[in-house]
Design an enzyme around this catalytic site. Structure first.
Site, PDB file in Angstrom:
ATOM      1  N   GLU A 115       0.797  -1.227   0.000  1.00 32.77           N
ATOM      2  CA  GLU A 115       0.000   0.000   0.000  1.00 32.77           C
ATOM      3  C   GLU A 115       0.834   1.284   0.000  1.00 32.77           C
ATOM      4  OE1 GLU A 115      -2.779  -0.748   3.157  1.00 32.77           O
ATOM      5  OE2 GLU A 115      -1.368  -0.182   4.734  1.00 32.77           O
ATOM      6  N   GLU A 150      -5.758  -7.899   1.613  1.00 35.34           N
ATOM      7  CA  GLU A 150      -6.217  -7.636   2.978  1.00 35.34           C
ATOM      8  C   GLU A 150      -7.700  -7.293   2.928  1.00 35.34           C
ATOM      9  OE1 GLU A 150      -4.051  -4.801   5.356  1.00 35.34           O
ATOM     10  OE2 GLU A 150      -2.139  -5.329   4.410  1.00 35.34           O
TER      11      GLU A 150
END
Length: 475
Positions: free
Chosen positions: A153, A362
């Site tokens: 990320e 995730e």
């Protein structure tokens, strides 16, 4: 579609100061002299026990992060043999139990030595050092690891680390600091960090394709944080603002990977503060992925705020020119269960970004720590979101696997041990850090093993003696 689960490195590994590992920016952030994150879940010593739990749960793949400063204590140079041995042991243990390893090279844990030496991701030297680190990982582990995510990320890492100062390396400038910070420049550093991240990622991907792919037959991707962005009203302004939010979150990474340049809305609003790719860099970044990792938890409600562009000194969020209604990120409140947001994002990736191969890396529900082993809300969350992923798969999204966050309770990036995402509870008052299955672990295991998993049946699971036997922990 593969059934997967995920964990981080140091937030799970612990052993922060053992066997030659040196501090990272994560340690500096988490500890601040307290040793707060030094033990974490002690996965460094308990990995065999944890792999046995994975087998019992029914996992066939597992994603973990490699700690750069455990493998290369100085950030570059000699390899730490103890670090090398640990990751070889973990990988071999997974494979011998029929579990496919997925490795992440970087997750907010730059060696502190490189941060101190030249400013880490703000300096172009990071491109060379990251590529060399990736080379070590590919060489040492690539005969067994087929899936590599370079950086986790980068959009959130840049926003939190270089704009708001909420995560390592905690750089920001007033008035944009969420937490007090005395260094940094929020007007441009996040843009610069992502620029270098994209160049480092693409350099590592290029190296893998040139040096390792023909022999190892693996895949290199990158993971990004996504939100379902929905306009508050049906007005054209709010609709345009929602797409602009998507540009600033997903397009920031995806458009360079697809087209070799940043979204037009970002270049227009940020102007000279967002770096420019040279022709050679653009060619290198374009197409430098085999898959995309998606990290998704919740939606945001978007209202146009174009007036923000009239402010002379702006950060990334002001350049976004939108007001975001979001669940509190610095709390342990549960997320609303809104799986249509993930399905919408997967549809957008199909339509806007060329339908790349995707792993949901995730996705999970947040609860307060020590709230209950009977985590019905997590079961409902997983039930809804896995259903959305399956719907998207049927609609043609190129989804390759799903990871629930997280296998066990761990040291979370934003609020440490105060919140819980795990399917397994870790008793932090027990010196052995004993793991206990929550209701969600039982439910997920039934799902993976092909048994019936309706929400109604959670009532049956709540009567499970293994849950009742540890109820005293929460009383």
């Amino acid at each position: 579609m593969t059934s997967l689960l995920i964990l981080l490195s140091v937030p799970v590994e612990g052993a922060a100061n053992e066997d030659g590992r040196t501090p990272s920016i994560w340690d500096s952030f988490a500890n601040a002299g307290s040793g707060y994150g030094d033990v974490a879940c002690d996965g460094y010593h308990k990995y065999k026990e944890d792999v046995r739990l994975m087998v019992e749960t029914g996992l066939d793949a597992y994603r973990f992060s490699i700690s750069w400063s455990r493998l290369l204590p100085n950030g570059r140079g000699p390899v730490n043999p103890k670090g090398l041995q640990y990751y070889n042991n973990l990988i071999n243990e997974l494979i011998s139990n029929g579990i496919l390893p997925h490795a992440t090279l970087y997750n907010s844990d730059l060696p502190q030595a490189l941060e101190d030496e030249y400013g880490g991701w703000l300096n172009r030297d990071i491109i060379r050092d990251f590529t060399d680190y990736a080379d070590v990982c590919f060489r040492e582990f690539g005969d067994r690891v087929l899936y590599w995510s370079t950086i986790n990320e980068p959009n959130v890492f840049a926003l939190g680390g270089y704009d708001q100062g909420t995560i390592p390396p905690q750089r920001c400038s007033p008035p944009f600091c969420v937490r007090k910070g005395a260094r940094g420049n929020s007007t441009y550093e996040a843009y610069l960090a992502v620029h270098h991240i994209l160049l480092a990622h693409s350099s590592a991907a290029k190296l893998y394709r040139r040096k390792y792919r023909d022999k190892q037959h693996g895949f290199v991707g990158i993971s990004l944080y996504t939100v379902g962005a929905f306009p508050v009203t049906n007005t054209e302004k709010d609709k345009i603002a929602s797409q602009r939010v998507r540009d600033f979150f997903s397009g920031w990474i995806m458009e360079p990977l697809l087209h070799g340049d940043y979204p037009i809305s970002m270049k227009t609003n940020a102007g000279e503060r967002i770096p420019t790719f040279t022709n050679r860099e653009s060619d290198q970044v374009k197409g430098s992925y085999d898959f995309i990792g998606i990290i998704h938890y919740c939606n945001v409600n978007v209202t146009d705020n174009s007036d923000a562009l009239n402010i002379k000194v702006r950060d990334v969020y002001a350049d976004m020119a939108a007001t975001l209604g979001t669940p509190g990120v610095l709390t342990n409140e549960e997320y609303p269960i809104t799986p249509w947001g993930l399905r919408e994002e997967l549809e957008k990736f199909k339509l806007l970004y060329g339908n790349p191969p995707i792993f949901i890396y995730e996705n999970g529900q947040r609860t307060a720590r020590n709230s209950s082993l009977q985590d019905v809300s997590r079961v409902k969350y997983l039930h809804g979101y896995i259903g959305a992923v399956l719907d998207a798969l049927r609609d043609g999204s190129n989804i390759k696997g799903y990871f629930a966050w997280s296998f066990m309770d761990l040291l979370e990036l934003l609020d440490g041990y105060e919140s819980s995402f795990g399917l397994y509870y870790v008793d932090r008052d027990d010196p052995e850090l004993k793991r206990y299955p929550k209701l969600s672990a039982k439910w997920y295991s039934r799902f993976l093993k092909g048994r019936s998993t309706s929400i109604v049946e959670t009532i049956e699971l709540q009567k499970d003696e293994s849950l009742v036997s540890v109820r005293h922990l929460f009383e």
